[in-house]
Scaffold this active site. Structure first.
Site, PDB file in Angstrom:
ATOM      1  N   ASN A  88      -7.742   0.020   2.045  1.00 22.69           N
ATOM      2  CA  ASN A  88      -6.988  -0.759   1.174  1.00 22.69           C
ATOM      3  C   ASN A  88      -8.245  -2.203   1.190  1.00 22.69           C
ATOM      4  OD1 ASN A  88      -5.921  -2.783   2.921  1.00 22.69           O
ATOM      5  ND2 ASN A  88      -4.947  -1.575   3.941  1.00 22.69           N
ATOM      6  N   ASP A 157      -0.289   2.363   6.030  1.00 20.23           N
ATOM      7  CA  ASP A 157       0.949   3.103   6.496  1.00 20.23           C
ATOM      8  C   ASP A 157       0.641   4.299   7.133  1.00 20.23           C
ATOM      9  OD1 ASP A 157       2.095   0.938   5.979  1.00 20.23           O
ATOM     10  OD2 ASP A 157       2.279   1.184   3.184  1.00 20.23           O
ATOM     11  N   LYS A 167     -18.528  15.786  10.284  1.00 23.01           N
ATOM     12  CA  LYS A 167     -17.955  15.296   8.920  1.00 23.01           C
ATOM     13  C   LYS A 167     -17.503  16.613   8.825  1.00 23.01           C
ATOM     14  CE  LYS A 167     -20.842  13.784   5.348  1.00 23.01           C
ATOM     15  NZ  LYS A 167     -21.795  13.941   4.645  1.00 23.01           N
ATOM     16  N   PHE A 202       3.792 -10.556   5.792  1.00 24.02           N
ATOM     17  CA  PHE A 202       3.370 -10.935   4.279  1.00 24.02           C
ATOM     18  C   PHE A 202       4.086  -9.946   3.433  1.00 24.02           C
ATOM     19  CE2 PHE A 202      -0.082 -14.703   3.027  1.00 24.02           C
ATOM     20  CZ  PHE A 202       0.498 -15.029   4.300  1.00 24.02           C
ATOM     21  N   LYS A 216      12.221  -6.805   2.429  1.00 24.45           N
ATOM     22  CA  LYS A 216      11.542  -6.766   3.875  1.00 24.45           C
ATOM     23  C   LYS A 216      12.127  -8.387   5.426  1.00 24.45           C
ATOM     24  CE  LYS A 216       8.435  -5.041   2.352  1.00 24.45           C
ATOM     25  NZ  LYS A 216       7.114  -4.772   1.851  1.00 24.45           N
ATOM     26  N   LYS A 220      12.723  -5.965   8.694  1.00 25.59           N
ATOM     27  CA  LYS A 220      11.405  -6.105   9.656  1.00 25.59           C
ATOM     28  C   LYS A 220      11.851  -7.730  10.772  1.00 25.59           C
ATOM     29  CE  LYS A 220       8.716  -4.459   6.451  1.00 25.59           C
ATOM     30  NZ  LYS A 220       6.748  -3.423   7.518  1.00 25.59           N
TER      31      LYS A 220
HETATM   32  O1  C5P Z   1       6.123  -3.088   4.171  1.00 24.11           O
HETATM   33  P1  C5P Z   1       5.515  -3.468   4.408  1.00 24.11           P
HETATM   34  O2  C5P Z   1       3.639  -3.137   4.307  1.00 24.11           O
HETATM   35  O3  C5P Z   1       4.715  -4.144   2.427  1.00 24.11           O
HETATM   36  O4  C5P Z   1       5.117  -4.561   5.035  1.00 24.11           O
HETATM   37  C1  C5P Z   1       4.134  -5.775   5.332  1.00 24.11           C
HETATM   38  C2  C5P Z   1       4.171  -6.743   5.749  1.00 24.11           C
HETATM   39  O5  C5P Z   1       4.612  -6.099   7.129  1.00 24.11           O
HETATM   40  C3  C5P Z   1       2.545  -7.473   6.173  1.00 24.11           C
HETATM   41  O6  C5P Z   1       3.229  -8.285   7.332  1.00 24.11           O
HETATM   42  C4  C5P Z   1       1.876  -6.413   7.936  1.00 24.11           C
HETATM   43  O7  C5P Z   1       0.649  -7.238   8.063  1.00 24.11           O
HETATM   44  C5  C5P Z   1       3.018  -5.349   8.313  1.00 24.11           C
HETATM   45  N1  C5P Z   1       2.928  -4.369   8.206  1.00 24.11           N
HETATM   46  C6  C5P Z   1       2.919  -3.740   9.929  1.00 24.11           C
HETATM   47  N2  C5P Z   1       2.756  -2.906   9.929  1.00 24.11           N
HETATM   48  C7  C5P Z   1       2.761  -1.749   9.773  1.00 24.11           C
HETATM   49  C8  C5P Z   1       2.796  -2.114   7.740  1.00 24.11           C
HETATM   50  C9  C5P Z   1       2.798  -3.646   7.270  1.00 24.11           C
HETATM   51  O8  C5P Z   1       2.889  -4.877  10.352  1.00 24.11           O
HETATM   52  N3  C5P Z   1       2.548  -0.270   9.609  1.00 24.11           N
END
Ligand code: C5P
Length: 282
Positions: A88, A157, A167, A202, A216, A220
């Site tokens: 990304n 994600d 390849k 974040f 979130k 989280k």
């Molecule tokens: O759910 P989302 O990806 O939008 O959440 C963002 C936050 O979750 C960020 O702090 C990111 O570092 C963390 N994150 C994580 N592991 C993932 C996805 C996001 O720690 N697989």
């Protein structure tokens, strides 16, 4: 200190702003009669004021000493074959700015970073990772020893179910890649945290930034979520500036004006110190 016209000149002002963005502190010249005979802002500040400002900076400078901060930064790379990966647009600038600010303010800093073009700040312990899985392992293995975990990384994600050993050739018109979810590091940190540990996440969103950030916070188990709108190219991903809103567990909400990522980093560290650790209030 200098002549007022020289001081006010946009070149000088722009250079001052640039240095301030990098975290350089200024003791501005004051108004008065200047050595060249002009009147205006350009006079050396009173030596007593200079000493006082330096003293207050030195005290503030070490206000994170005795604490350990873990920061994750940058994107992750999820391989598809030996030469290709999904990733990304994260540059790592926000996470590196936090690591640098915390280190400068006296904290021990562990920086767990995905691939970036940035130079790691001096004095910071760096662990370089590529995939979400590696970042997960690195965070889990270090989280017990830290007081604060700041997850500024843009973790992928999804990752490819199968990574091709060779390849992938362009032998068909369409290619279907199956993806599976990566571990949510922040959510796992939220589950495993011990009392007294502060967790900051974040939220990079392109729509309904506030609603998703609130969500979130709960999902989280974070103490704070720093939300920014990445649909704008002048802030958020890869930009030097950021405009964020911070959401706290107990209904705390603050929206900060547009500022450099360095300034966001310092304000975030101020917030954690005062809101979470109640420093300065005991
Ligand atoms: O759910 P989302 O990806 O939008 O959440 C963002 C936050 O979750 C960020 O702090 C990111 O570092 C963390 N994150 C994580 N592991 C993932 C996805 C996001 O720690 N697989």
């Amino acid at each position: 200190a200098m002549n007022v016209h020289m001081y006010r000149h946009w070149t000088v002002q722009e250079n001052i702003r640039r240095l301030k963005d990098r975290g350089v502190e200024f003791i501005d010249p004051v108004e008065g009669l200047l050595a060249c005979g002009y009147e205006g802002q350009g006079k050396l500040a009173d030596p007593a004021d200079i000493v006082e400002k330096i003293q207050s900076l030195l005290v503030k400078a070490r206000d994170w000493s005795g604490r350990t901060v873990l920061v994750t930064a940058g994107p992750t790379r999820e391989p598809l074959d030996p030469v290709r990966f999904f990733s990304n647009r994260s540059s790592g600038k926000m996470g590196y700015a936090i690591a640098e600010a915390a280190q400068r303010r006296g904290a021990r800093v562990l920086l767990i970073t995905g691939p970036t073009h940035l130079r790691p700040p001096a004095g910071v312990e760096v662990t370089a990772v590529e995939t979400a899985e590696q970042m997960y392992e690195a965070v889990m293995s270090r989280m017990e020893e830290v007081d604060v975990i700041i997850k500024a990384a843009a973790v992928a994600d999804y990752t490819a179910v199968q990574v091709a050993e060779q390849k992938i050739k362009k032998s068909s018109d369409q290619l279907t890649v199956q993806l599976r979810r990566t571990p949510d590091i922040l959510a796992e940190v939220g589950r495993r945290r011990r009392p007294g540990q502060c967790v900051v996440g974040f939220a990079a969103e392109t729509e309904q930034v506030d609603r998703y950030a609130q969500d979130k916070l709960v999902r989280k188990g974070a103490d704070f979520i720093v939300a920014n709108d990445v649909s704008r190219s002048d802030i958020g991903f890869d930009a030097d500036n950021n405009r964020v809103s911070v959401f706290g567990k107990d209904g705390f909400v603050e929206t900060w004006p547009l500022m450099s990522k360095r300034q966001v980093a310092d304000k975030l560290l101020d917030l954690v110190l005062h809101q979470f650790f109640k420093k300065g209030q005991e």
